[in-house]
Motif scaffolding. Structure first.
Motif, PDB file in Angstrom:
ATOM      1  N   ILE A  24      10.679 -24.498  -2.055  1.00 57.14           N
ATOM      2  CA  ILE A  24      10.599 -25.389  -3.218  1.00 57.14           C
ATOM      3  C   ILE A  24      11.970 -25.481  -3.878  1.00 57.14           C
ATOM      4  CG2 ILE A  24       9.613 -25.702  -5.536  1.00 57.14           C
ATOM      5  CD1 ILE A  24       7.093 -24.322  -4.525  1.00 57.14           C
ATOM      6  N   LYS A  25      12.399 -26.669  -4.138  1.00 61.48           N
ATOM      7  CA  LYS A  25      13.647 -26.865  -4.864  1.00 61.48           C
ATOM      8  C   LYS A  25      13.296 -26.963  -6.343  1.00 61.48           C
ATOM      9  CE  LYS A  25      18.067 -29.225  -4.459  1.00 61.48           C
ATOM     10  NZ  LYS A  25      18.849 -30.268  -3.760  1.00 61.48           N
ATOM     11  N   THR A  26      13.351 -25.848  -7.019  1.00 61.59           N
ATOM     12  CA  THR A  26      12.963 -25.806  -8.427  1.00 61.59           C
ATOM     13  C   THR A  26      13.906 -26.660  -9.271  1.00 61.59           C
ATOM     14  OG1 THR A  26      14.357 -23.904  -8.963  1.00 61.59           O
ATOM     15  CG2 THR A  26      12.149 -23.437  -8.091  1.00 61.59           C
ATOM     16  N   ASP A  27      13.478 -26.933 -10.499  1.00 63.63           N
ATOM     17  CA  ASP A  27      14.332 -27.719 -11.388  1.00 63.63           C
ATOM     18  C   ASP A  27      15.643 -27.001 -11.683  1.00 63.63           C
ATOM     19  OD1 ASP A  27      12.411 -29.620 -11.385  1.00 63.63           O
ATOM     20  OD2 ASP A  27      11.838 -29.425 -13.488  1.00 63.63           O
ATOM     21  N   GLN A  28      15.597 -25.676 -11.728  1.00 60.60           N
ATOM     22  CA  GLN A  28      16.842 -24.928 -11.928  1.00 60.60           C
ATOM     23  C   GLN A  28      17.775 -25.136 -10.736  1.00 60.60           C
ATOM     24  OE1 GLN A  28      16.472 -20.680 -12.283  1.00 60.60           O
ATOM     25  NE2 GLN A  28      18.616 -20.416 -12.881  1.00 60.60           N
ATOM     26  N   PRO A  68       4.955 -23.941 -21.060  1.00 62.35           N
ATOM     27  CA  PRO A  68       5.040 -23.539 -19.653  1.00 62.35           C
ATOM     28  C   PRO A  68       6.337 -23.927 -18.950  1.00 62.35           C
ATOM     29  CG  PRO A  68       2.872 -24.441 -20.138  1.00 62.35           C
ATOM     30  CD  PRO A  68       3.729 -24.712 -21.333  1.00 62.35           C
ATOM     31  N   TYR A  69       6.906 -25.071 -19.332  1.00 59.58           N
ATOM     32  CA  TYR A  69       8.079 -25.538 -18.595  1.00 59.58           C
ATOM     33  C   TYR A  69       9.266 -24.587 -18.716  1.00 59.58           C
ATOM     34  CZ  TYR A  69      11.692 -28.501 -16.647  1.00 59.58           C
ATOM     35  OH  TYR A  69      12.719 -28.975 -15.870  1.00 59.58           O
ATOM     36  N   ARG A  70       9.315 -23.775 -19.775  1.00 57.29           N
ATOM     37  CA  ARG A  70      10.408 -22.800 -19.869  1.00 57.29           C
ATOM     38  C   ARG A  70      10.415 -21.876 -18.657  1.00 57.29           C
ATOM     39  NH1 ARG A  70       9.795 -20.827 -26.153  1.00 57.29           N
ATOM     40  NH2 ARG A  70      10.463 -22.780 -27.139  1.00 57.29           N
ATOM     41  N   SER A  71       9.222 -21.539 -18.166  1.00 53.46           N
ATOM     42  CA  SER A  71       9.119 -20.694 -16.971  1.00 53.46           C
ATOM     43  C   SER A  71       9.087 -21.532 -15.699  1.00 53.46           C
ATOM     44  CB  SER A  71       7.865 -19.821 -17.049  1.00 53.46           C
ATOM     45  OG  SER A  71       7.950 -18.926 -18.146  1.00 53.46           O
ATOM     46  N   GLU A  72       8.424 -22.690 -15.755  1.00 51.72           N
ATOM     47  CA  GLU A  72       8.329 -23.555 -14.578  1.00 51.72           C
ATOM     48  C   GLU A  72       9.701 -24.058 -14.133  1.00 51.72           C
ATOM     49  OE1 GLU A  72       3.904 -25.376 -15.707  1.00 51.72           O
ATOM     50  OE2 GLU A  72       5.753 -26.427 -16.253  1.00 51.72           O
ATOM     51  N   TRP A  73      10.595 -24.254 -15.081  1.00 51.83           N
ATOM     52  CA  TRP A  73      11.949 -24.719 -14.759  1.00 51.83           C
ATOM     53  C   TRP A  73      12.597 -23.808 -13.723  1.00 51.83           C
ATOM     54  CZ3 TRP A  73      16.666 -22.174 -15.981  1.00 51.83           C
ATOM     55  CH2 TRP A  73      17.824 -22.943 -15.783  1.00 51.83           C
ATOM     56  N   ARG A  74      12.349 -22.513 -13.824  1.00 55.42           N
ATOM     57  CA  ARG A  74      12.924 -21.564 -12.870  1.00 55.42           C
ATOM     58  C   ARG A  74      11.972 -21.226 -11.735  1.00 55.42           C
ATOM     59  NH1 ARG A  74      16.024 -16.098 -14.553  1.00 55.42           N
ATOM     60  NH2 ARG A  74      17.682 -17.643 -14.715  1.00 55.42           N
TER      61      ARG A  74
END
Length: 252
Positions: free
Chosen positions: A21-25, A179-185
């Motif tokens: 998975i190419k995460t947002d980070q 959630p996006y604070r954690s989902e970003w990474r």
């Protein structure tokens, strides 16, 4: 059983999936704010510097041994110094690291130092504060006044499935998650981490309360729609994940 099996998947680690998975980070997308912003017209209150003198039980062994869920509170108010200590104990920032506030090291652990929570306070009896709903600003160790309602106790009681003891507390801690604070990474692996992290901060509240002669009781039974509406959260990008009333308790 099929329904339970589906829910159990949320409890399983999915970090092995991240290699594909190419995460947002990894995509170098901007990371979300580590603290919600404050509106220009909102009232900000500076909290007293955290002081160990509020501690009445100094032995960590005693704090762990005596820790229990307490649902009966006295009518005594918390001091602003005690509230400051409890907020610092659960989400206090010790250090900001990286470029442009990349991450924070706090008094509680969090997967990847993401700290996806916001702390809301329903203040009933805290010296020097008017009744109402506030939000903690951990980066500055301040609180911001949000609103007040005449039927605040009734609304909060309804939101936690009619658990009436919550209305007798001096202050109710309500934690939301973004959630996006954690989902970003961590993408699909973020959600188990968020659940683990919520346990970290609430256990710190238990021990901090024990240290200053207060009691608390973690609440996971709440009506999601009602409590999110009470705090004016959208229920998607930010929603309540945990709550705990705090009050003074009689010496046993």
């Amino acid at each position: 059983m099929n329904k339970s099996k589906l829910q159990r998947e949320l409890l399983k680690a999915k970090f092995s999936l991240l290699k594909d998975i190419k995460t947002d980070q990894k995509q170098k997308l901007p990371q979300p704010l580590i603290q919600k912003s404050v509106k220009e017209d909102e009232e900000i209150i500076i909290l007293p510097k955290v002081d160990r003198n509020v501690i009445v039980k100094k032995d960590i062994f005693d704090c762990i041994m005596d820790r229990s869920s307490k649902r009966v509170y006295t009518e005594e108010s918390l001091s602003l110094e005690e509230l400051s200590f409890l907020l610092w104990s659960t989400q206090g920032v010790k250090k900001v690291v990286g470029k442009v506030n990349f991450a924070t090291f706090r008094t509680v652990p969090s997967g990847g130092a993401r700290h996806p929570f916001e702390t809301y306070l329903v203040i009933n009896r805290v010296e020097g504060l008017k009744k109402g709903v506030y939000r903690y600003l951990p980066l500055e160790h301040k609180i911001v006044f949000l609103f007040d309602k005449n039927d605040m106790e009734e609304e909060v009681t309804e939101a936690v499935s009619g658990q009436k003891f919550i209305a007798s507390s001096a202050v109710v801690f309500i934690w939301s998650c973004i959630p996006y604070r954690s989902e970003w990474r961590y993408d699909v692996a973020a959600h188990k981490t968020i659940l683990q992290d919520s346990g970290h901060l609430c256990e710190n509240l238990y021990l901090a309360c024990e240290a200053i002669g207060c009691g608390t009781c973690a609440i996971g039974d709440y009506n999601q729609e009602i409590i999110d509406k009470f705090l004016m959260l959208d229920g998607e990008e930010e929603f309540v994940i945990y709550a705990a009333p705090v009050g003074k308790v009689k010496n046993e």
